[in-house]
Every structure is written in structure tokens, then in C-alpha cells.
Design a protein around this motif. Structure first.
Motif, PDB file in Angstrom:
ATOM      1  N   PRO A   1      -3.313   0.337  -8.383  1.00  0.00           N
ATOM      2  CA  PRO A   1      -4.028  -0.162  -9.570  1.00  0.00           C
ATOM      3  C   PRO A   1      -3.389  -1.427 -10.142  1.00  0.00           C
ATOM      4  O   PRO A   1      -2.183  -1.615 -10.066  1.00  0.00           O
ATOM      5  CB  PRO A   1      -3.911   1.003 -10.559  1.00  0.00           C
ATOM      6  CG  PRO A   1      -2.733   1.795 -10.091  1.00  0.00           C
ATOM      7  CD  PRO A   1      -2.644   1.617  -8.612  1.00  0.00           C
ATOM      8  N   ALA A   2      -4.257  -2.267 -10.726  1.00  0.00           N
ATOM      9  CA  ALA A   2      -3.764  -3.491 -11.366  1.00  0.00           C
ATOM     10  C   ALA A   2      -2.978  -3.119 -12.610  1.00  0.00           C
ATOM     11  O   ALA A   2      -3.381  -2.247 -13.381  1.00  0.00           O
ATOM     12  CB  ALA A   2      -4.938  -4.381 -11.736  1.00  0.00           C
TER      13      ALA A   2
ATOM     14  N   ASP B   1      -4.977 -14.237   1.948  1.00  0.00           N
ATOM     15  CA  ASP B   1      -5.774 -13.048   1.682  1.00  0.00           C
ATOM     16  C   ASP B   1      -4.920 -11.800   1.790  1.00  0.00           C
ATOM     17  O   ASP B   1      -4.175 -11.629   2.734  1.00  0.00           O
ATOM     18  CB  ASP B   1      -6.911 -12.952   2.708  1.00  0.00           C
ATOM     19  CG  ASP B   1      -8.195 -13.528   2.150  1.00  0.00           C
ATOM     20  OD1 ASP B   1      -8.241 -13.764   0.925  1.00  0.00           O
ATOM     21  OD2 ASP B   1      -9.135 -13.729   2.930  1.00  0.00           O
ATOM     22  N   SER B   2      -5.098 -10.936   0.793  1.00  0.00           N
ATOM     23  CA  SER B   2      -4.320  -9.703   0.771  1.00  0.00           C
ATOM     24  C   SER B   2      -5.280  -8.521   0.700  1.00  0.00           C
ATOM     25  O   SER B   2      -6.248  -8.559  -0.064  1.00  0.00           O
ATOM     26  CB  SER B   2      -3.433  -9.764  -0.481  1.00  0.00           C
ATOM     27  OG  SER B   2      -3.014  -8.489  -0.848  1.00  0.00           O
ATOM     28  N   TRP B   3      -5.055  -7.511   1.484  1.00  0.00           N
ATOM     29  CA  TRP B   3      -5.888  -6.301   1.451  1.00  0.00           C
ATOM     30  C   TRP B   3      -5.175  -5.229   0.626  1.00  0.00           C
ATOM     31  O   TRP B   3      -3.969  -5.043   0.775  1.00  0.00           O
ATOM     32  CB  TRP B   3      -6.090  -5.746   2.872  1.00  0.00           C
ATOM     33  CG  TRP B   3      -7.313  -6.227   3.562  1.00  0.00           C
ATOM     34  CD1 TRP B   3      -8.466  -5.510   3.767  1.00  0.00           C
ATOM     35  CD2 TRP B   3      -7.545  -7.500   4.176  1.00  0.00           C
ATOM     36  NE1 TRP B   3      -9.387  -6.272   4.456  1.00  0.00           N
ATOM     37  CE2 TRP B   3      -8.850  -7.491   4.715  1.00  0.00           C
ATOM     38  CE3 TRP B   3      -6.780  -8.668   4.310  1.00  0.00           C
ATOM     39  CZ2 TRP B   3      -9.389  -8.582   5.390  1.00  0.00           C
ATOM     40  CZ3 TRP B   3      -7.312  -9.755   4.971  1.00  0.00           C
ATOM     41  CH2 TRP B   3      -8.602  -9.716   5.497  1.00  0.00           C
ATOM     42  N   PHE B   4      -5.947  -4.531  -0.219  1.00  0.00           N
ATOM     43  CA  PHE B   4      -5.320  -3.459  -1.007  1.00  0.00           C
ATOM     44  C   PHE B   4      -6.366  -2.439  -1.432  1.00  0.00           C
ATOM     45  O   PHE B   4      -7.568  -2.701  -1.366  1.00  0.00           O
ATOM     46  CB  PHE B   4      -4.615  -4.041  -2.242  1.00  0.00           C
ATOM     47  CG  PHE B   4      -5.564  -4.594  -3.279  1.00  0.00           C
ATOM     48  CD1 PHE B   4      -6.139  -5.844  -3.113  1.00  0.00           C
ATOM     49  CD2 PHE B   4      -5.893  -3.859  -4.408  1.00  0.00           C
ATOM     50  CE1 PHE B   4      -7.023  -6.356  -4.052  1.00  0.00           C
ATOM     51  CE2 PHE B   4      -6.785  -4.360  -5.355  1.00  0.00           C
ATOM     52  CZ  PHE B   4      -7.346  -5.613  -5.172  1.00  0.00           C
TER      53      PHE B   4
ATOM     54  N   PHE C   1       0.841  -1.204   0.000  1.00  0.00           N
ATOM     55  CA  PHE C   1       0.000   0.000   0.000  1.00  0.00           C
ATOM     56  C   PHE C   1       0.874   1.250   0.000  1.00  0.00           C
ATOM     57  O   PHE C   1       0.665   2.188  -0.778  1.00  0.00           O
ATOM     58  CB  PHE C   1      -0.924  -0.004   1.222  1.00  0.00           C
ATOM     59  CG  PHE C   1      -1.726   1.262   1.371  1.00  0.00           C
ATOM     60  CD1 PHE C   1      -2.757   1.559   0.494  1.00  0.00           C
ATOM     61  CD2 PHE C   1      -1.434   2.170   2.383  1.00  0.00           C
ATOM     62  CE1 PHE C   1      -3.488   2.734   0.619  1.00  0.00           C
ATOM     63  CE2 PHE C   1      -2.151   3.348   2.515  1.00  0.00           C
ATOM     64  CZ  PHE C   1      -3.190   3.633   1.637  1.00  0.00           C
ATOM     65  N   GLU C   2       1.880   1.252   0.848  1.00  0.00           N
ATOM     66  CA  GLU C   2       2.793   2.402   0.942  1.00  0.00           C
ATOM     67  C   GLU C   2       3.463   2.670  -0.406  1.00  0.00           C
ATOM     68  O   GLU C   2       3.647   3.815  -0.806  1.00  0.00           O
ATOM     69  CB  GLU C   2       3.848   2.116   2.021  1.00  0.00           C
ATOM     70  CG  GLU C   2       4.903   3.186   2.200  1.00  0.00           C
ATOM     71  CD  GLU C   2       4.351   4.491   2.754  1.00  0.00           C
ATOM     72  OE1 GLU C   2       3.344   4.448   3.483  1.00  0.00           O
ATOM     73  OE2 GLU C   2       4.931   5.559   2.445  1.00  0.00           O
ATOM     74  N   ALA C   3       3.807   1.585  -1.112  1.00  0.00           N
ATOM     75  CA  ALA C   3       4.503   1.730  -2.398  1.00  0.00           C
ATOM     76  C   ALA C   3       3.535   1.921  -3.566  1.00  0.00           C
ATOM     77  O   ALA C   3       3.962   2.211  -4.682  1.00  0.00           O
ATOM     78  CB  ALA C   3       5.384   0.504  -2.648  1.00  0.00           C
ATOM     79  N   GLY C   4       2.226   1.733  -3.327  1.00  0.00           N
ATOM     80  CA  GLY C   4       1.241   1.882  -4.404  1.00  0.00           C
ATOM     81  C   GLY C   4       1.334   0.779  -5.448  1.00  0.00           C
ATOM     82  O   GLY C   4       1.144   1.024  -6.646  1.00  0.00           O
ATOM     83  N   ILE C   5       1.634  -0.425  -4.990  1.00  0.00           N
ATOM     84  CA  ILE C   5       1.798  -1.551  -5.929  1.00  0.00           C
ATOM     85  C   ILE C   5       0.739  -2.627  -5.646  1.00  0.00           C
ATOM     86  O   ILE C   5       0.541  -3.035  -4.500  1.00  0.00           O
ATOM     87  CB  ILE C   5       3.219  -2.148  -5.800  1.00  0.00           C
ATOM     88  CG1 ILE C   5       4.251  -1.108  -6.253  1.00  0.00           C
ATOM     89  CG2 ILE C   5       3.353  -3.432  -6.606  1.00  0.00           C
ATOM     90  CD1 ILE C   5       5.693  -1.510  -5.993  1.00  0.00           C
TER      91      ILE C   5
ATOM     92  N   ARG D   1       8.777  -9.281 -12.256  1.00  0.00           N
ATOM     93  CA  ARG D   1       9.546  -8.922 -13.458  1.00  0.00           C
ATOM     94  C   ARG D   1       8.949  -7.734 -14.207  1.00  0.00           C
ATOM     95  O   ARG D   1       9.609  -7.140 -15.052  1.00  0.00           O
ATOM     96  CB  ARG D   1       9.689 -10.130 -14.388  1.00  0.00           C
ATOM     97  CG  ARG D   1       8.392 -10.670 -14.912  1.00  0.00           C
ATOM     98  CD  ARG D   1       8.649 -11.700 -16.019  1.00  0.00           C
ATOM     99  NE  ARG D   1       7.391 -12.170 -16.582  1.00  0.00           N
ATOM    100  CZ  ARG D   1       6.738 -13.243 -16.146  1.00  0.00           C
ATOM    101  NH1 ARG D   1       7.234 -13.964 -15.159  1.00  0.00           N
ATOM    102  NH2 ARG D   1       5.599 -13.600 -16.699  1.00  0.00           N
ATOM    103  N   SER D   2       7.693  -7.398 -13.886  1.00  0.00           N
ATOM    104  CA  SER D   2       7.098  -6.257 -14.589  1.00  0.00           C
ATOM    105  C   SER D   2       7.325  -4.943 -13.841  1.00  0.00           C
ATOM    106  O   SER D   2       6.914  -3.882 -14.280  1.00  0.00           O
ATOM    107  CB  SER D   2       5.602  -6.494 -14.824  1.00  0.00           C
ATOM    108  OG  SER D   2       4.922  -6.396 -13.591  1.00  0.00           O
ATOM    109  N   LEU D   3       8.011  -5.024 -12.697  1.00  0.00           N
ATOM    110  CA  LEU D   3       8.291  -3.799 -11.939  1.00  0.00           C
ATOM    111  C   LEU D   3       9.536  -3.112 -12.510  1.00  0.00           C
ATOM    112  O   LEU D   3      10.563  -3.755 -12.723  1.00  0.00           O
ATOM    113  CB  LEU D   3       8.508  -4.121 -10.459  1.00  0.00           C
ATOM    114  CG  LEU D   3       7.253  -4.555  -9.685  1.00  0.00           C
ATOM    115  CD1 LEU D   3       7.636  -5.081  -8.306  1.00  0.00           C
ATOM    116  CD2 LEU D   3       6.260  -3.407  -9.562  1.00  0.00           C
ATOM    117  N   ALA D   4       9.415  -1.818 -12.748  1.00  0.00           N
ATOM    118  CA  ALA D   4      10.564  -1.049 -13.240  1.00  0.00           C
ATOM    119  C   ALA D   4      11.541  -0.796 -12.086  1.00  0.00           C
ATOM    120  O   ALA D   4      11.207  -0.997 -10.925  1.00  0.00           O
ATOM    121  CB  ALA D   4      10.069   0.279 -13.816  1.00  0.00           C
TER     122      ALA D   4
END
Ligand SMILES: [Zn+2]
Length: 277
Positions: free
Chosen positions: A263-264, A254-257, A179-183, A190-193
Motif C-alpha cells: 500500500p501507498a 517502470d515498476s510493478w507492484f 513485493f516480498e517486503a510489502g513496500i 526516510r519514512s521507513l521505520a
């Protein structure tokens, strides 16, 4: 499950109260939580002084002269310091007396395990994984984290929970960090820059340092898990944008976001911003 901030708080407290004191009595109520790789039982600790207490992965290790007692609390294990002579709790697994005070291990689910081993005999303990970088140590640099991330083929939340890579994050703080990182939790590593990796690293450091400080500041008894300051885990609305928080199953967890702030980035994931729900 106790996470890093909980374990560090418990450790600091137990060190202050118990290190330097010798075991004067022992009591086992639930033999199922104890494992001995040495010949004997908990009475081997009688008369031995506690010389140190430290963390090794998700285990708390109590170091006595010649023997280590390594405890993995699993889902429901917790420690309590009680006056000697106070009635036992129904969930008591075992107790070690140090004169007028007792260290009690409580476990409602009896899933935790305490191993009595000779000093440093870590290989005797199944599941004591090592090798992960301590996320609160100076070795946990941006460069090292980003290079770890680049070699992963799994989803980012699965990576965060991998104790062989990172020492350590559990379910609650993995959600807070993402959440802090907005991911989004299902993003593939591998899709993370590069910049995403740096942001995620900094989020881990920030969230965990703040949590360690907050748990210490609250100064609750060591068997109380302080979690009410978390922002998204088990919460209803996003504290940043007010959107309704969602949950997603990531590898059985379970993950909360927040669907707006995180965003996906993958096709095929539910776009909650478009469903109107
Ligand atoms: Zn939000």
C-alpha cells in the motif's frame, strides 16, 4: 539486462569450461562494442591463458595473463559457448576461441561494451562504479543496510538500484524485493521505520538467494535469461492476494507492484484500492 543471479550463473559456467585454457583465435564482427586502453587489438589475447573469471559490479571480467577483458552487457548483451566452426550469429559482437570451443559475445542492440585493459586498471573504464556492498556477502548485514537507508533522501526503489550503494539490483529484482517486503516502490527511504528496513534487508537476501538457486537449478544455456519464476515483474495478478498488479514510473523506470500488498504510504499517490478499476 542481466542481473546478479544471471551473471553468477554465467560466470560459474564459463569458469568451469574455460579457465586454464589459452586463446587460439579471435574474431571481431562489431568493433563498436570493443574499447582498448592498451595499444593493439583483440589479437593481443592470442596465446594467453584465461586464469580467472569474476564479477566486478555489473561487469564480467575475464582475466588473462597480463590483461583483463571487462564486459558490461548493458541491455541486450549475452554470452554463448559454441563449437568452433559453427556459423556466426547475426548479433555476434566478437568471439574468442579456446581450441574446440568459442566464447561468443552477442548483442542485438550493440550497446554493451568490452574493455581490454592492463590487469586491474579499473579507472580506465567509465561507469565501472564500485563501493556498493555485495548483497550476497556476509558484510551485507541488517545494521549496515538500515544505516545506509537512514541517510537516503530518495525513493526506496531508486535507492535499491543505486550501484554505488548496493551491488547490485536491477529493475526485475528491485520489484521482487519490494513485493516480498510489502513496500510501495515510491515510498521515501526516510519514512521507513527501523523494522521496515530490517524487513527490506531480509527480503533482498531471501529473493536473491532463491533466484541464484533457481537459475542454477534450471541449468539453461548461458544465453537464456531465466525470469519466468518472478512473482510480480511483468505479471498481471498478485500471487498472494489476487489483485491486479499495477505499474508506476519511478525515475523513468517502470515498476510493478501490488496495490494491496504494497500500500501507498504517501499522500498524492493513486490509491488503487479506492478507484474501483
Ligand atoms: Zn497482493
Amino acid at each position: 539486462m542481466p542481473e546478479l543471479p544471471d551473471l553468477l550463473y554465467v560466470l560459474q559456467h564459463l569458469r568451469e569450461r574455460l579457465v586454464g585454457r589459452a586463446v587460439t583465435n579471435e574474431r571481431v564482427r562489431e568493433p563498436v562494442v570493443l574499447r582498448f586502453t592498451v595499444h593493439g587489438n583483440l589479437s593481443l589475447l592470442l596465446g594467453r591463458k584465461l586464469t580467472d573469471a569474476f564479477r566486478r559490479s555489473h561487469f564480467l571480467v575475464f582475466r588473462f595473463e597480463g590483461l583483463d577483458l571487462a564486459v558490461n552487457p548493458m541491455l541486450a548483451g549475452r554470452f554463448r559457448l559454441a563449437e568452433s566452426g559453427k556459423p556466426d550469429e547475426a548479433s555476434l559482437g566478437f568471439a574468442l576461441g579456446f581450441g574446440d570451443v568459442e566464447l561468443r559475445y552477442l548483442d542485438d542492440k550493440k550497446m554493451g561494451k568490452a574493455y581490454l585493459i592492463t590487469t586491474d586498471d579499473w579507472k580506465a573504464i567509465p561507469g565501472l562504479q564500485t563501493g556498493g556492498i555485495d548483497i550476497l556477502s556476509p558484510e551485507f548485514s541488517r545494521e549496515r543496510f538500515v544505516s545506509l537507508l537512514k541517510h537516503r533522501r530518495d525513493q526506496v526503489r531508486v535507492f535499491l538500484l543505486d550501484k554505488k550503494a548496493l551491488d547490485s539490483l536491477g529493475n526485475a529484482y528491485a520489484d521482487e524485493v519490494l513485493f516480498e517486503a510489502g513496500i510501495h516502490p515510491k515510498t521515501f527511504c526516510r519514512s521507513l521505520a527501523h523494522d521496515d528496513g530490517v524487513r527490506l534487508h531480509d527480503a533482498i537476501v531471501k529473493v536473491m538467494k532463491e533466484a541464484v538457486a533457481e537459475v542454477a537449478r534450471r541449468s539453461e544455456p548461458i544465453d537464456v535469461k531465466v525470469r519466468d519464476f518472478l512473482k510480480v515483474r511483468r505479471k498481471d495478478t498478485c500471487p498472494r492476494c489476487g489483485a491486479k498488479l499495477r505499474t508506476a514510473g519511478v525515475k523513468g523506470m517502470d515498476s510493478w507492484f501490488c496495490p494491496v500488498c504494497q500500500p501507498a504510504t504517501r499522500q498524492g499517490l493513486v490509491d488503487w484500492t479506492r478507484t474501483g478499476k
